[in-house]
Scaffold this motif. Structure first.
Motif, PDB file in Angstrom:
ATOM      1  N   GLU A  74      15.871  -2.356 -19.232  1.00  0.00           N
ATOM      2  CA  GLU A  74      15.233  -1.260 -18.738  1.00  0.00           C
ATOM      3  C   GLU A  74      13.473  -1.783 -19.180  1.00  0.00           C
ATOM      4  N   SER A  75      13.619  -2.942 -20.033  1.00  0.00           N
ATOM      5  CA  SER A  75      12.830  -3.992 -20.286  1.00  0.00           C
ATOM      6  C   SER A  75      11.592  -4.109 -18.558  1.00  0.00           C
ATOM      7  N   TYR A  76      11.514  -3.991 -17.872  1.00  0.00           N
ATOM      8  CA  TYR A  76      11.025  -4.454 -16.961  1.00  0.00           C
ATOM      9  C   TYR A  76      10.361  -3.814 -16.558  1.00  0.00           C
ATOM     10  N   VAL A  77       9.291  -4.434 -15.724  1.00  0.00           N
ATOM     11  CA  VAL A  77       7.948  -4.172 -15.096  1.00  0.00           C
ATOM     12  C   VAL A  77       8.038  -4.486 -13.770  1.00  0.00           C
ATOM     13  N   THR A  78       7.826  -3.601 -12.571  1.00  0.00           N
ATOM     14  CA  THR A  78       7.920  -4.180 -11.483  1.00  0.00           C
ATOM     15  C   THR A  78       7.205  -3.599 -10.496  1.00  0.00           C
ATOM     16  N   GLU A  79       6.010  -3.989  -9.408  1.00  0.00           N
ATOM     17  CA  GLU A  79       5.123  -3.531  -8.894  1.00  0.00           C
ATOM     18  C   GLU A  79       5.948  -3.416  -7.312  1.00  0.00           C
ATOM     19  N   ILE A  80       5.867  -2.078  -6.672  1.00  0.00           N
ATOM     20  CA  ILE A  80       6.356  -2.421  -5.367  1.00  0.00           C
ATOM     21  C   ILE A  80       4.934  -1.830  -4.261  1.00  0.00           C
ATOM     22  N   GLN A  81       4.756  -2.376  -3.535  1.00  0.00           N
ATOM     23  CA  GLN A  81       3.654  -2.417  -2.779  1.00  0.00           C
ATOM     24  C   GLN A  81       4.311  -2.701  -1.287  1.00  0.00           C
ATOM     25  N   ILE A  82       3.732  -1.033  -0.916  1.00  0.00           N
ATOM     26  CA  ILE A  82       4.578  -1.367   0.818  1.00  0.00           C
ATOM     27  C   ILE A  82       3.156  -0.709   1.064  1.00  0.00           C
ATOM     28  N   PRO A  83       2.784  -1.670   2.673  1.00  0.00           N
ATOM     29  CA  PRO A  83       2.349  -2.114   3.548  1.00  0.00           C
ATOM     30  C   PRO A  83       1.901  -0.234   4.262  1.00  0.00           C
ATOM     31  N   VAL A  84       1.185   0.787   4.419  1.00  0.00           N
ATOM     32  CA  VAL A  84       1.061   1.524   5.025  1.00  0.00           C
ATOM     33  C   VAL A  84      -0.231   1.960   5.672  1.00  0.00           C
ATOM     34  N   GLU A  85      -1.150   2.934   6.963  1.00  0.00           N
ATOM     35  CA  GLU A  85      -1.690   3.095   7.879  1.00  0.00           C
ATOM     36  C   GLU A  85      -1.098   4.516   8.209  1.00  0.00           C
ATOM     37  N   LYS A  86      -2.418   4.957   7.898  1.00  0.00           N
ATOM     38  CA  LYS A  86      -1.995   6.612   8.873  1.00  0.00           C
ATOM     39  C   LYS A  86      -1.300   6.619   9.661  1.00  0.00           C
ATOM     40  N   ARG A  87      -0.273   8.197   9.802  1.00  0.00           N
ATOM     41  CA  ARG A  87       0.592   8.353  11.007  1.00  0.00           C
ATOM     42  C   ARG A  87       0.006   8.592  12.493  1.00  0.00           C
ATOM     43  N   ALA A  88       0.190   7.924  13.138  1.00  0.00           N
ATOM     44  CA  ALA A  88      -0.216   8.262  15.036  1.00  0.00           C
ATOM     45  C   ALA A  88       0.421   9.909  14.792  1.00  0.00           C
ATOM     46  N   PHE A 111       9.310   7.555  -3.618  1.00  0.00           N
ATOM     47  CA  PHE A 111       8.530   6.832  -2.885  1.00  0.00           C
ATOM     48  C   PHE A 111       8.057   7.092  -1.175  1.00  0.00           C
ATOM     49  N   SER A 112       9.455   6.798  -0.751  1.00  0.00           N
ATOM     50  CA  SER A 112       9.584   7.103   0.773  1.00  0.00           C
ATOM     51  C   SER A 112       9.153   8.518   1.096  1.00  0.00           C
ATOM     52  N   ARG A 113       9.558   9.364   0.513  1.00  0.00           N
ATOM     53  CA  ARG A 113       9.017  10.643   0.195  1.00  0.00           C
ATOM     54  C   ARG A 113       7.277  10.993   0.312  1.00  0.00           C
ATOM     55  N   TRP A 114       7.517  10.160  -0.688  1.00  0.00           N
ATOM     56  CA  TRP A 114       6.261  10.619  -0.879  1.00  0.00           C
ATOM     57  C   TRP A 114       4.719  10.329   0.341  1.00  0.00           C
ATOM     58  N   ILE A 115       5.126   8.615   0.583  1.00  0.00           N
ATOM     59  CA  ILE A 115       4.681   7.835   2.102  1.00  0.00           C
ATOM     60  C   ILE A 115       5.194   9.375   3.285  1.00  0.00           C
ATOM     61  N   GLU A 116       5.488   9.764   3.640  1.00  0.00           N
ATOM     62  CA  GLU A 116       5.874  10.739   4.413  1.00  0.00           C
ATOM     63  C   GLU A 116       5.049  12.107   4.003  1.00  0.00           C
ATOM     64  N   ASP A 125       4.097   8.502  -9.706  1.00  0.00           N
ATOM     65  CA  ASP A 125       1.992   7.879  -9.811  1.00  0.00           C
ATOM     66  C   ASP A 125       1.336   7.087  -8.211  1.00  0.00           C
ATOM     67  N   VAL A 126       1.829   7.109  -7.679  1.00  0.00           N
ATOM     68  CA  VAL A 126       1.400   6.440  -6.160  1.00  0.00           C
ATOM     69  C   VAL A 126      -0.766   6.053  -6.172  1.00  0.00           C
ATOM     70  N   VAL A 127      -0.785   5.149  -6.340  1.00  0.00           N
ATOM     71  CA  VAL A 127      -2.004   4.672  -5.915  1.00  0.00           C
ATOM     72  C   VAL A 127      -2.299   4.025  -4.440  1.00  0.00           C
ATOM     73  N   LEU A 128      -2.880   3.600  -4.021  1.00  0.00           N
ATOM     74  CA  LEU A 128      -3.703   3.325  -2.402  1.00  0.00           C
ATOM     75  C   LEU A 128      -4.834   1.808  -2.721  1.00  0.00           C
TER      76      LEU A 128
END
Length: 268
Positions: free
Chosen positions: A254-268, A223-228, A118-121
Protein backbone atom coordinates in the motif's frame (compact mmCIF):
# COMPACT_ATOMS: atom_id res chain seq x y z
CA UNK A 1 -0.87 -53.71 25.35
CA UNK A 2 -3.79 -51.39 24.73
CA UNK A 3 -7.46 -52.11 24.28
CA UNK A 4 -8.87 -50.95 20.95
CA UNK A 5 -10.53 -47.91 22.49
CA UNK A 6 -7.33 -46.86 24.26
CA UNK A 7 -5.25 -47.35 21.12
CA UNK A 8 -7.76 -45.41 19.03
CA UNK A 9 -7.57 -42.53 21.49
CA UNK A 10 -3.76 -42.54 21.46
CA UNK A 11 -3.65 -42.66 17.66
CA UNK A 12 -6.37 -40.07 17.08
CA UNK A 13 -8.57 -42.35 15.00
CA UNK A 14 -11.94 -43.96 15.61
CA UNK A 15 -12.54 -47.50 16.82
CA UNK A 16 -14.59 -48.07 13.69
CA UNK A 17 -11.55 -47.13 11.55
CA UNK A 18 -9.31 -49.58 13.41
CA UNK A 19 -11.84 -52.38 12.96
CA UNK A 20 -12.11 -51.61 9.26
CA UNK A 21 -8.34 -51.58 8.81
CA UNK A 22 -8.22 -54.94 10.60
CA UNK A 23 -10.81 -56.38 8.20
CA UNK A 24 -8.82 -55.05 5.23
CA UNK A 25 -5.59 -56.51 6.59
CA UNK A 26 -4.01 -53.09 6.80
CA UNK A 27 -3.44 -52.96 10.55
CA UNK A 28 -4.04 -56.20 12.42
CA UNK A 29 -4.18 -56.22 16.24
CA UNK A 30 -1.03 -57.41 17.92
CA UNK A 31 -3.15 -59.93 19.79
CA UNK A 32 -6.79 -61.02 20.07
CA UNK A 33 -7.95 -62.32 23.45
CA UNK A 34 -8.90 -65.96 23.00
CA UNK A 35 -11.74 -65.75 25.53
CA UNK A 36 -13.26 -62.30 25.00
CA UNK A 37 -12.22 -61.73 21.38
CA UNK A 38 -11.08 -58.23 22.32
CA UNK A 39 -8.43 -56.70 20.08
CA UNK A 40 -5.14 -55.63 21.70
CA UNK A 41 -2.60 -53.28 20.14
CA UNK A 42 1.02 -52.54 20.98
CA UNK A 43 2.78 -49.17 21.08
CA UNK A 44 5.12 -50.31 18.30
CA UNK A 45 2.14 -50.38 15.94
CA UNK A 46 1.78 -46.59 16.16
CA UNK A 47 4.62 -46.31 13.65
CA UNK A 48 2.68 -48.29 11.04
CA UNK A 49 -0.52 -46.45 11.88
CA UNK A 50 1.19 -43.08 11.37
CA UNK A 51 2.41 -44.21 7.97
CA UNK A 52 -1.11 -45.24 7.03
CA UNK A 53 -2.44 -41.83 8.02
CA UNK A 54 0.29 -40.06 6.05
CA UNK A 55 -0.36 -42.09 2.92
CA UNK A 56 -4.11 -41.53 3.25
CA UNK A 57 -3.49 -37.80 3.52
CA UNK A 58 -1.37 -37.99 0.37
CA UNK A 59 -4.35 -39.48 -1.47
CA UNK A 60 -3.38 -43.15 -1.73
CA UNK A 61 -6.11 -45.82 -1.73
CA UNK A 62 -6.02 -48.49 1.00
CA UNK A 63 -4.89 -51.13 -1.49
CA UNK A 64 -2.01 -48.88 -2.56
CA UNK A 65 -1.12 -48.16 1.07
CA UNK A 66 -0.91 -51.86 1.85
CA UNK A 67 1.44 -52.39 -1.10
CA UNK A 68 3.66 -49.46 -0.07
CA UNK A 69 3.88 -50.72 3.50
CA UNK A 70 4.75 -54.20 2.31
CA UNK A 71 7.55 -52.68 0.20
CA UNK A 72 8.88 -51.02 3.34
CA UNK A 73 8.53 -47.23 3.06
CA UNK A 74 11.33 -45.69 5.14
CA UNK A 75 10.94 -42.76 7.51
CA UNK A 76 13.05 -40.63 5.15
CA UNK A 77 10.75 -41.46 2.22
CA UNK A 78 7.70 -40.60 4.29
CA UNK A 79 9.25 -37.28 5.28
CA UNK A 80 10.00 -36.55 1.65
CA UNK A 81 6.41 -37.29 0.65
CA UNK A 82 5.13 -35.04 3.43
CA UNK A 83 7.45 -32.19 2.46
CA UNK A 84 6.21 -32.42 -1.12
CA UNK A 85 2.62 -32.45 0.08
CA UNK A 86 3.31 -29.45 2.33
CA UNK A 87 4.74 -27.51 -0.62
CA UNK A 88 1.66 -28.34 -2.70
CA UNK A 89 -0.64 -27.23 0.10
CA UNK A 90 1.31 -23.99 0.56
CA UNK A 91 0.98 -23.27 -3.17
CA UNK A 92 -2.76 -23.90 -3.00
CA UNK A 93 -3.06 -21.68 0.06
CA UNK A 94 -1.22 -18.86 -1.70
CA UNK A 95 -3.50 -19.20 -4.72
CA UNK A 96 -6.60 -19.16 -2.53
CA UNK A 97 -5.33 -16.10 -0.66
CA UNK A 98 -4.75 -14.34 -3.98
CA UNK A 99 -8.28 -15.20 -5.08
CA UNK A 100 -9.67 -13.92 -1.78
CA UNK A 101 -7.71 -10.67 -2.07
CA UNK A 102 -8.94 -10.25 -5.64
CA UNK A 103 -12.55 -10.69 -4.50
CA UNK A 104 -12.07 -8.21 -1.65
CA UNK A 105 -10.51 -5.73 -4.08
CA UNK A 106 -13.44 -6.08 -6.50
CA UNK A 107 -15.82 -5.37 -3.63
CA UNK A 108 -13.82 -2.24 -2.81
CA UNK A 109 -13.69 -1.20 -6.48
CA UNK A 110 -17.47 -1.47 -6.83
CA UNK A 111 -18.02 0.55 -3.63
CA UNK A 112 -15.85 3.36 -5.05
CA UNK A 113 -17.26 3.43 -8.58
CA UNK A 114 -18.97 6.76 -8.01
CA UNK A 115 -15.89 8.49 -6.59
CA UNK A 116 -13.96 10.93 -8.74
CA UNK A 117 -10.22 11.08 -9.36
CA UNK A 118 -7.92 14.06 -9.00
CA UNK A 119 -6.85 14.02 -12.65
CA UNK A 120 -4.82 16.82 -14.25
CA UNK A 121 -4.10 17.55 -17.91
CA UNK A 122 -0.46 18.31 -18.66
CA UNK A 123 2.45 18.00 -21.04
CA UNK A 124 4.93 15.29 -20.06
CA UNK A 125 8.55 16.18 -19.45
CA UNK A 126 11.17 15.31 -22.10
CA UNK A 127 13.68 12.60 -21.34
CA UNK A 128 15.06 9.26 -22.43
CA UNK A 129 13.88 5.77 -21.68
CA UNK A 130 16.14 2.74 -21.53
CA UNK A 131 13.71 -0.01 -22.40
CA UNK A 132 12.90 -3.50 -23.57
CA UNK A 133 9.77 -3.94 -25.67
CA UNK A 134 8.12 -7.33 -26.06
CA UNK A 135 4.88 -9.27 -26.42
CA UNK A 136 3.54 -10.74 -23.19
CA UNK A 137 1.19 -13.56 -22.25
CA UNK A 138 -0.09 -11.65 -19.21
CA UNK A 139 0.33 -8.22 -17.65
CA UNK A 140 2.33 -9.73 -14.77
CA UNK A 141 4.89 -11.11 -17.23
CA UNK A 142 6.36 -7.63 -17.68
CA UNK A 143 8.41 -8.38 -14.55
CA UNK A 144 10.75 -10.58 -16.61
CA UNK A 145 11.82 -7.60 -18.77
CA UNK A 146 13.15 -5.30 -16.05
CA UNK A 147 16.25 -7.38 -15.17
CA UNK A 148 17.42 -6.94 -18.79
CA UNK A 149 17.27 -3.16 -18.35
CA UNK A 150 18.74 -3.01 -14.86
CA UNK A 151 21.47 -5.45 -15.81
CA UNK A 152 22.85 -2.95 -18.32
CA UNK A 153 22.21 0.23 -16.35
CA UNK A 154 23.70 -0.99 -13.08
CA UNK A 155 24.07 1.87 -10.58
CA UNK A 156 22.84 4.40 -13.14
CA UNK A 157 19.33 3.02 -12.72
CA UNK A 158 19.10 4.63 -9.27
CA UNK A 159 19.00 8.07 -10.93
CA UNK A 160 15.97 7.17 -13.02
CA UNK A 161 12.29 6.34 -12.64
CA UNK A 162 10.98 2.85 -13.49
CA UNK A 163 8.32 2.93 -16.18
CA UNK A 164 5.94 0.59 -17.96
CA UNK A 165 4.41 1.57 -21.29
CA UNK A 166 1.34 -0.35 -22.42
CA UNK A 167 0.43 -0.44 -26.11
CA UNK A 168 -3.29 -1.13 -26.00
CA UNK A 169 -4.54 0.07 -29.36
CA UNK A 170 -7.25 -1.73 -31.31
CA UNK A 171 -4.64 -3.11 -33.69
CA UNK A 172 -3.12 -5.16 -30.85
CA UNK A 173 -6.11 -7.56 -30.85
CA UNK A 174 -5.61 -10.23 -28.15
CA UNK A 175 -1.89 -9.76 -27.53
CA UNK A 176 -0.23 -7.56 -24.93
CA UNK A 177 2.64 -5.38 -26.12
CA UNK A 178 4.54 -3.52 -23.44
CA UNK A 179 7.78 -1.74 -22.64
CA UNK A 180 9.65 -2.07 -19.36
CA UNK A 181 12.26 0.56 -18.71
CA UNK A 182 13.83 3.37 -16.73
CA UNK A 183 13.40 7.06 -17.52
CA UNK A 184 16.65 9.09 -17.46
CA UNK A 185 17.47 12.74 -18.15
CA UNK A 186 20.30 11.87 -20.57
CA UNK A 187 20.86 9.19 -23.19
CA UNK A 188 23.16 6.27 -22.37
CA UNK A 189 24.79 3.56 -24.47
CA UNK A 190 23.18 0.12 -24.23
CA UNK A 191 23.18 -3.13 -26.19
CA UNK A 192 20.32 -5.06 -27.80
CA UNK A 193 17.73 -6.14 -26.88
CA UNK A 194 17.83 -3.07 -24.61
CA UNK A 195 17.57 0.29 -26.37
CA UNK A 196 17.73 3.93 -25.34
CA UNK A 197 15.25 6.22 -27.09
CA UNK A 198 13.82 9.69 -26.57
CA UNK A 199 10.62 9.59 -24.53
CA UNK A 200 7.98 11.41 -26.57
CA UNK A 201 6.45 14.51 -25.03
CA UNK A 202 2.69 14.02 -24.99
CA UNK A 203 -0.41 15.82 -23.82
CA UNK A 204 -1.88 13.51 -21.21
CA UNK A 205 -4.34 13.02 -18.40
CA UNK A 206 -2.33 12.26 -15.28
CA UNK A 207 -3.34 10.70 -11.98
CA UNK A 208 -1.04 9.91 -9.06
CA UNK A 209 -2.18 6.70 -7.38
CA UNK A 210 -1.09 6.07 -3.81
CA UNK A 211 -1.69 2.42 -3.06
CA UNK A 212 -1.11 -1.10 -4.26
CA UNK A 213 -1.06 -2.51 -7.78
CA UNK A 214 -4.04 -4.65 -6.80
CA UNK A 215 -6.15 -1.47 -6.89
CA UNK A 216 -5.25 -0.68 -10.51
CA UNK A 217 -8.35 -2.28 -12.05
CA UNK A 218 -10.64 0.01 -10.09
CA UNK A 219 -8.45 3.05 -10.71
CA UNK A 220 -8.37 2.48 -14.47
CA UNK A 221 -12.14 1.98 -14.50
CA UNK A 222 -12.71 5.36 -12.82
CA UNK A 223 -9.98 6.96 -14.95
CA UNK A 224 -11.63 5.82 -18.19
CA UNK A 225 -14.95 7.22 -17.00
CA UNK A 226 -13.24 10.58 -16.26
CA UNK A 227 -11.75 10.66 -19.78
CA UNK A 228 -15.12 9.94 -21.37
CA UNK A 229 -16.96 12.54 -19.26
CA UNK A 230 -14.28 15.13 -20.11
CA UNK A 231 -14.99 14.68 -23.82
CA UNK A 232 -11.57 13.18 -24.48
CA UNK A 233 -10.25 10.06 -26.16
CA UNK A 234 -7.02 8.09 -25.79
CA UNK A 235 -4.47 8.67 -28.54
CA UNK A 236 -1.35 6.82 -27.42
CA UNK A 237 0.19 4.19 -25.15
CA UNK A 238 -0.57 4.36 -21.45
CA UNK A 239 2.40 5.00 -19.14
CA UNK A 240 2.91 3.98 -15.52
CA UNK A 241 5.78 5.72 -13.72
CA UNK A 242 6.65 4.05 -10.43
CA UNK A 243 7.59 7.01 -8.24
CA UNK A 244 7.85 4.88 -5.11
CA UNK A 245 8.20 1.13 -5.29
CA UNK A 246 9.67 -1.69 -3.20
CA UNK A 247 12.24 -4.37 -3.83
CA UNK A 248 11.11 -7.06 -4.28
CA UNK A 249 8.00 -5.73 -5.96
CA UNK A 250 4.73 -6.76 -4.30
CA UNK A 251 1.26 -6.38 -5.69
CA UNK A 252 -0.29 -5.71 -2.26
CA UNK A 253 2.11 -3.01 -0.99
CA UNK A 254 0.00 0.00 0.00
CA UNK A 255 3.01 2.35 0.24
CA UNK A 256 3.61 2.50 -3.54
CA UNK A 257 3.14 5.72 -5.50
CA UNK A 258 2.44 5.44 -9.24
CA UNK A 259 1.77 8.18 -11.77
CA UNK A 260 -0.55 6.98 -14.53
CA UNK A 261 -0.26 9.01 -17.73
CA UNK A 262 -2.77 8.47 -20.54
CA UNK A 263 -2.22 10.49 -23.74
CA UNK A 264 -5.50 12.15 -24.73
CA UNK A 265 -7.01 14.49 -27.28
CA UNK A 266 -10.40 16.11 -27.79
CA UNK A 267 -12.97 13.64 -29.03
CA UNK A 268 -13.71 14.15 -32.69
Amino acid sequence: MFAIGEFARLAGVSVKTLRYWDEQGLLKPARIDAITGYRKYGAAQLSRLNRILVLKELGFALSQIEKLLEDGVSAEEMQGMLRLRRAEQEDQLREENLRLRAIEQRISDISREGEGLDVVLKETAPGYVVRVKDRLESYEEIARLYPLVYGQLGMRAAAGIPIAVWHCGAEQKDEIVAEAGVVLEEAVAVEAPVECVALPVVHCASFVHRGSFEQFAGVYSRFSRWIEEAGLEINGPCRELYLKIGNPVRGDDESYVTEIQIPVEKRA
